[in-house]
Motif scaffolding. Structure first.
Motif, short mmCIF file in Angstrom:
data_model
loop_
_atom_site.label_atom_id
_atom_site.label_comp_id
_atom_site.label_asym_id
_atom_site.label_seq_id
_atom_site.Cartn_x
_atom_site.Cartn_y
_atom_site.Cartn_z
N ASN A 13 0.80 -1.22 0.00
CA ASN A 13 0.00 0.00 0.00
C ASN A 13 0.84 1.27 0.00
O ASN A 13 0.42 2.29 0.51
CB ASN A 13 -0.95 0.00 1.20
N GLN A 27 -6.49 4.37 -5.99
CA GLN A 27 -5.96 3.13 -5.45
C GLN A 27 -6.37 1.96 -6.34
O GLN A 27 -7.49 1.93 -6.86
CB GLN A 27 -6.49 2.89 -4.03
N ILE A 29 -7.92 -1.30 -6.81
CA ILE A 29 -8.89 -2.09 -6.06
C ILE A 29 -9.04 -3.48 -6.63
O ILE A 29 -9.73 -4.32 -6.06
CB ILE A 29 -10.25 -1.38 -5.95
N SER A 30 -8.39 -3.75 -7.75
CA SER A 30 -8.38 -5.09 -8.34
C SER A 30 -7.52 -6.01 -7.49
O SER A 30 -6.61 -5.56 -6.80
CB SER A 30 -7.80 -4.99 -9.75
N ASP A 31 -7.77 -7.31 -7.58
CA ASP A 31 -6.92 -8.26 -6.87
C ASP A 31 -5.80 -8.80 -7.77
O ASP A 31 -5.08 -9.71 -7.38
CB ASP A 31 -7.74 -9.40 -6.26
N PRO A 54 -2.17 -4.60 -6.48
CA PRO A 54 -3.32 -4.41 -5.59
C PRO A 54 -2.93 -3.62 -4.33
O PRO A 54 -1.91 -3.90 -3.70
CB PRO A 54 -3.72 -5.85 -5.24
N GLY A 55 -3.72 -2.59 -4.05
CA GLY A 55 -3.47 -1.75 -2.88
C GLY A 55 -2.59 -0.54 -3.14
O GLY A 55 -2.56 0.39 -2.34
N ARG A 57 -1.34 3.01 -4.27
CA ARG A 57 -1.99 4.32 -4.42
C ARG A 57 -1.10 5.19 -5.28
O ARG A 57 0.11 5.21 -5.08
CB ARG A 57 -2.19 4.99 -3.06
N GLN A 84 -11.33 0.97 -15.39
CA GLN A 84 -12.07 -0.29 -15.40
C GLN A 84 -11.66 -1.08 -16.63
O GLN A 84 -11.15 -0.53 -17.60
CB GLN A 84 -13.57 -0.07 -15.38
N MET A 91 -9.57 0.46 -10.52
CA MET A 91 -9.00 1.57 -9.75
C MET A 91 -10.12 2.48 -9.31
O MET A 91 -11.11 2.63 -10.02
CB MET A 91 -7.98 2.35 -10.58
N ALA A 92 -9.94 3.10 -8.14
CA ALA A 92 -10.97 4.00 -7.61
C ALA A 92 -10.31 5.13 -6.85
O ALA A 92 -9.20 4.97 -6.31
CB ALA A 92 -11.92 3.24 -6.69
N ALA A 94 -9.20 7.32 -3.99
CA ALA A 94 -8.90 6.90 -2.60
C ALA A 94 -9.29 7.99 -1.63
O ALA A 94 -9.40 9.12 -1.94
CB ALA A 94 -7.41 6.59 -2.47
#
Length: 94
Positions: A13, A27, A29-31, A54-55, A57, A84, A91-92, A94
């Motif tokens: 992160n 961030q 948000i996908s795995d 993942p995680g 930022r 997307q 991603m979104a 944060a």
């Protein structure tokens, strides 16, 4: 550990800064990892071989609408990431 100048991403992160300290924070948000593109496209020839994990930022300099998604220009100059893929958010803000 790699520095932002050496790599577009750091493990976990960690925050990936921009040179000027400005931009919107997003961030992963996908795995799964997201491969950075050299331009705002899904095209294979734009793949850079560098990844966001993942995680992670990142600071985003701007959004570029392309089809049904936005591509996000990384403020550190490393390239572009998609918000997307295949209708799923990766991603979104944060």
């Amino acid at each position: 550990q790699p520095s932002p100048e050496d790599s577009a991403s750091c493990v976990g992160n960690r925050f990936i800064p921009a040179g000027d300290g400005r931009g919107e924070v997003f961030q992963v948000i996908s795995d799964v990892d997201i491969e950075i593109r050299s331009s705002a496209t899904y095209a294979d020839d734009a793949r850079t071989g560098r990844f966001l994990h993942p995680g992670d930022r990142v600071l985003i300099a701007r959004r570029q609408p392309v089809g049904d998604t936005n591509f996000l220009e990384l403020a550190n100059g490393a390239g572009w990431a998609f918000e997307q893929k295949d209708g799923l958010p990766v991603m979104a803000a944060a």
